[in-house]
Design a protein around this motif. Sequence first.
Motif, PDB file in Angstrom:
ATOM      1  N   ARG A  55      33.369  63.231  63.376  1.00 20.78           N
ATOM      2  CA  ARG A  55      33.278  64.929  64.248  1.00 20.78           C
ATOM      3  C   ARG A  55      34.665  65.871  64.475  1.00 20.78           C
ATOM      4  N   ALA A  56      35.809  64.576  65.585  1.00 25.51           N
ATOM      5  CA  ALA A  56      37.216  64.747  66.146  1.00 25.51           C
ATOM      6  C   ALA A  56      37.848  65.839  64.391  1.00 25.51           C
ATOM      7  N   LEU A  57      37.678  64.811  63.361  1.00 30.27           N
ATOM      8  CA  LEU A  57      38.525  65.004  61.813  1.00 30.27           C
ATOM      9  C   LEU A  57      38.195  66.550  61.387  1.00 30.27           C
ATOM     10  N   ASP A  58      36.520  67.105  61.897  1.00 27.27           N
ATOM     11  CA  ASP A  58      36.115  67.991  61.235  1.00 27.27           C
ATOM     12  C   ASP A  58      37.152  69.069  62.008  1.00 27.27           C
ATOM     13  N   GLY A  59      36.675  68.843  63.435  1.00 26.59           N
ATOM     14  CA  GLY A  59      36.800  69.897  64.395  1.00 26.59           C
ATOM     15  C   GLY A  59      38.500  70.586  63.827  1.00 26.59           C
ATOM     16  N   TYR A  60      39.202  69.247  63.327  1.00 28.89           N
ATOM     17  CA  TYR A  60      40.834  69.791  63.254  1.00 28.89           C
ATOM     18  C   TYR A  60      40.293  70.262  62.310  1.00 28.89           C
ATOM     19  N   GLY A  61      39.948  69.889  61.252  1.00 31.74           N
ATOM     20  CA  GLY A  61      40.072  70.865  59.733  1.00 31.74           C
ATOM     21  C   GLY A  61      40.816  69.412  58.539  1.00 31.74           C
ATOM     22  N   LEU A  62      40.852  68.315  58.774  1.00 29.45           N
ATOM     23  CA  LEU A  62      41.842  67.684  58.440  1.00 29.45           C
ATOM     24  C   LEU A  62      40.875  67.952  56.786  1.00 29.45           C
ATOM     25  N   ASN A  63      40.464  68.499  56.252  1.00 28.92           N
ATOM     26  CA  ASN A  63      40.005  67.850  54.674  1.00 28.92           C
ATOM     27  C   ASN A  63      41.122  69.173  53.667  1.00 28.92           C
ATOM     28  N   ALA A  64      41.375  70.668  55.036  1.00 32.23           N
ATOM     29  CA  ALA A  64      42.345  71.669  54.608  1.00 32.23           C
ATOM     30  C   ALA A  64      43.769  70.643  54.164  1.00 32.23           C
ATOM     31  N   GLU A  65      43.581  69.728  54.468  1.00 32.46           N
ATOM     32  CA  GLU A  65      45.337  69.211  54.238  1.00 32.46           C
ATOM     33  C   GLU A  65      44.883  68.372  52.602  1.00 32.46           C
ATOM     34  N   PHE A  66      44.196  68.481  51.889  1.00 40.01           N
ATOM     35  CA  PHE A  66      44.014  68.284  50.638  1.00 40.01           C
ATOM     36  C   PHE A  66      43.496  69.372  49.760  1.00 40.01           C
ATOM     37  N   VAL A  67      43.360  70.561  50.048  1.00 44.47           N
ATOM     38  CA  VAL A  67      43.305  71.952  49.893  1.00 44.47           C
ATOM     39  C   VAL A  67      44.986  72.127  49.798  1.00 44.47           C
ATOM     40  N   PRO A  68      44.908  72.977  47.722  1.00 42.13           N
ATOM     41  CA  PRO A  68      46.154  73.454  48.401  1.00 42.13           C
ATOM     42  C   PRO A  68      45.856  74.630  48.539  1.00 42.13           C
ATOM     43  N   ARG A  69      47.201  75.709  49.058  1.00 42.72           N
ATOM     44  CA  ARG A  69      47.844  76.315  50.009  1.00 42.72           C
ATOM     45  C   ARG A  69      47.178  77.132  48.846  1.00 42.72           C
ATOM     46  N   ALA A  70      46.852  77.657  47.831  1.00 36.30           N
ATOM     47  CA  ALA A  70      46.352  78.496  47.128  1.00 36.30           C
ATOM     48  C   ALA A  70      45.055  78.835  47.294  1.00 36.30           C
ATOM     49  N   LEU A  71      44.133  77.833  47.614  1.00 37.24           N
ATOM     50  CA  LEU A  71      42.559  77.795  47.562  1.00 37.24           C
ATOM     51  C   LEU A  71      42.825  77.391  49.287  1.00 37.24           C
ATOM     52  N   GLY A  72      43.187  78.033  50.161  1.00 37.00           N
ATOM     53  CA  GLY A  72      42.960  78.102  51.522  1.00 37.00           C
ATOM     54  C   GLY A  72      43.378  77.293  52.562  1.00 37.00           C
ATOM     55  N   GLY A  73      43.790  76.023  51.579  1.00 34.23           N
ATOM     56  CA  GLY A  73      44.230  74.618  52.439  1.00 34.23           C
ATOM     57  C   GLY A  73      45.045  74.438  52.900  1.00 34.23           C
ATOM     58  N   ARG A  74      45.944  73.607  53.454  1.00 36.05           N
ATOM     59  CA  ARG A  74      47.413  73.344  53.675  1.00 36.05           C
ATOM     60  C   ARG A  74      48.127  72.605  52.977  1.00 36.05           C
ATOM     61  N   PHE A  75      47.811  72.352  51.736  1.00 37.60           N
ATOM     62  CA  PHE A  75      48.673  70.500  51.026  1.00 37.60           C
ATOM     63  C   PHE A  75      48.875  71.666  50.699  1.00 37.60           C
ATOM     64  N   ASP A  76      50.576  71.428  50.873  1.00 37.16           N
ATOM     65  CA  ASP A  76      51.718  71.928  49.674  1.00 37.16           C
ATOM     66  C   ASP A  76      52.943  70.482  49.095  1.00 37.16           C
ATOM     67  N   ARG A  77      52.997  69.840  49.920  1.00 37.28           N
ATOM     68  CA  ARG A  77      54.226  68.970  50.122  1.00 37.28           C
ATOM     69  C   ARG A  77      53.565  67.537  50.088  1.00 37.28           C
ATOM     70  N   ALA A  78      53.764  67.131  49.044  1.00 36.54           N
ATOM     71  CA  ALA A  78      52.896  65.485  49.283  1.00 36.54           C
ATOM     72  C   ALA A  78      53.614  64.093  50.270  1.00 36.54           C
TER      73      ALA A  78
END
Length: 573
Positions: A55-78
Amino acid sequence: MSVDTATPPGSTPAGAADPDLETYLGDPHDPANPVGYPAVLAADERGELLAEGERALDGYGLNAEFVPRALGGRFDRADRLARVLRAVFRRDTTLGVGYGVTTFIAATPVWTDGTPAQRRWLADLLLRHGKASAGYNELAHGTDFGRTELRARPAGDRFLVTGRREMVGNLSRADAVTLFARTDDRPGSRSHSHLLLDMAALPAGHRRQLHRYRTAGVRGILLGGLEFTDCPVPVDALVGEAGGAMETVLRAFQVTRSVLPGMAVGIVDTQLRTVLRFALDRRLYGLPVAELPHARATLVGAFLDLLVGDCLSTVAARALHVLPEQTSVYSAAVKYLVPKLFQEAAHSLSVVLGARSYLRDGRYAIFQKTLRDLLAATLTHASAAVCQATIIPQLPRLARQGWRSGPSAPPALFRLDDPLPPLDFAALGLSAKGMDSLAGSLRDHLDEPGGDPAVDRLGRLFAAELDRLGGLCADLPPADRTVIAGRRSFELTDRYATVLAAAACLGVWRHGPADPFLRDPRWLLAALSRLAGRLGIDPGTAPDGLADHIYAELLERHQDNRGFDLVNRRLAG
């Protein structure tokens, strides 16, 4: 400070430069913290994934770290992804694997070869906190995907999937599954395809959940499987070309293999911090245990192993951006060597902790959990032998080309704060084609005038080792260049990976952050000497006070509650 599990999704913006997950998770020693060590240990005893942690990681939005920035996430650097997830692994390896790694592995083939519609669908699902899993393994064949028996038979506008996937994390509760399936009965590398399954759209009567496997480490992982019987899957679930899954795997796994060891740095950080706390508190013979020569040497050695592993994993992750054509070798080397270094460090630390390394409650109980978890987590996704088998066929060409000449390593490979170009999955080479700029950087350093004499001397030792390896690898007989090679070839990959680790450390020292400790050559001399010892090379006499300098840094970071890794940031608590 306790974590705020009521933080709404999206409160950590997708565009944030470096969200502070460490602070968000709160003090790990606070018994009132729902994601502190007491809660983590209790969930482990129950064999459950920590619900408050999810629940804490959902609140933080951790899954956004796995989604490319071009698709609305935060993954831009490995390399940044590894650092962010490191905060979770410091806390709970089970949560890191069960919430993060399984989704990352499942998503990467879709980012590599999926259609725009598939990428959009998966990105939206993950940003809504959905879970994904990757169905690769069969018990009968392990990681030999080429022998997979699960089949997806074309039938008009759909595939009919029949077969089993076993021992897969999160498969029973996943919203999306990236499934590796045989789509052609003919032998060869073009007989397999990826399918992206929307589990909610599949008819329940055509799939059966298999039993859960219990594990000694990461006890809360939901490790189980599914059996499919003529399960209809729409034809647009095909990821990439029909028969192209092997090539997709060869590219996508370079990303995951490069990043996962960097996450595991967090596990060893917690182990080292726990044992150092014990060694400072416990007194023997009128002295703190930390003052005893063997204990202090062990603490210093583990700190150096952590730094070496961080250097190699960070450089490999950055290479995905700046040397994508070469990372088939680097990703395998880092996934092979870094877990080995960390497992050895963990074992040596357990000796200092003694009988307390087995205790499942009390002040140091988190150590026994991390010890079990580390062994399990470092096997995730690829074993040491699989990684070595990836390197072996490339050794002769590397020896003839990359280790003798070739392009120099760009400084951006080592400048940890420098921006990176976007990660281009299509640019990742299926093989390095004989190129190796990282190993070649050893000679680049020796060509620089005005270097540190002690560093130059050790650099020459590793350059000489690379020359020796070149002669041995160039002459490998054909039978020793395949996956059924003998012991000799596997030993050569070990030595080669160690040379790469030395080159990574040297590059980080030359070009890396302006941190006074990392700019000082003394940590580098200690790290290179330790790596030379692994190769059976005499590093010569160490400068006076070298170990004391390393220990002083370790103690200072501990007292300031800062990380033991290259980033050296302040932690929660």
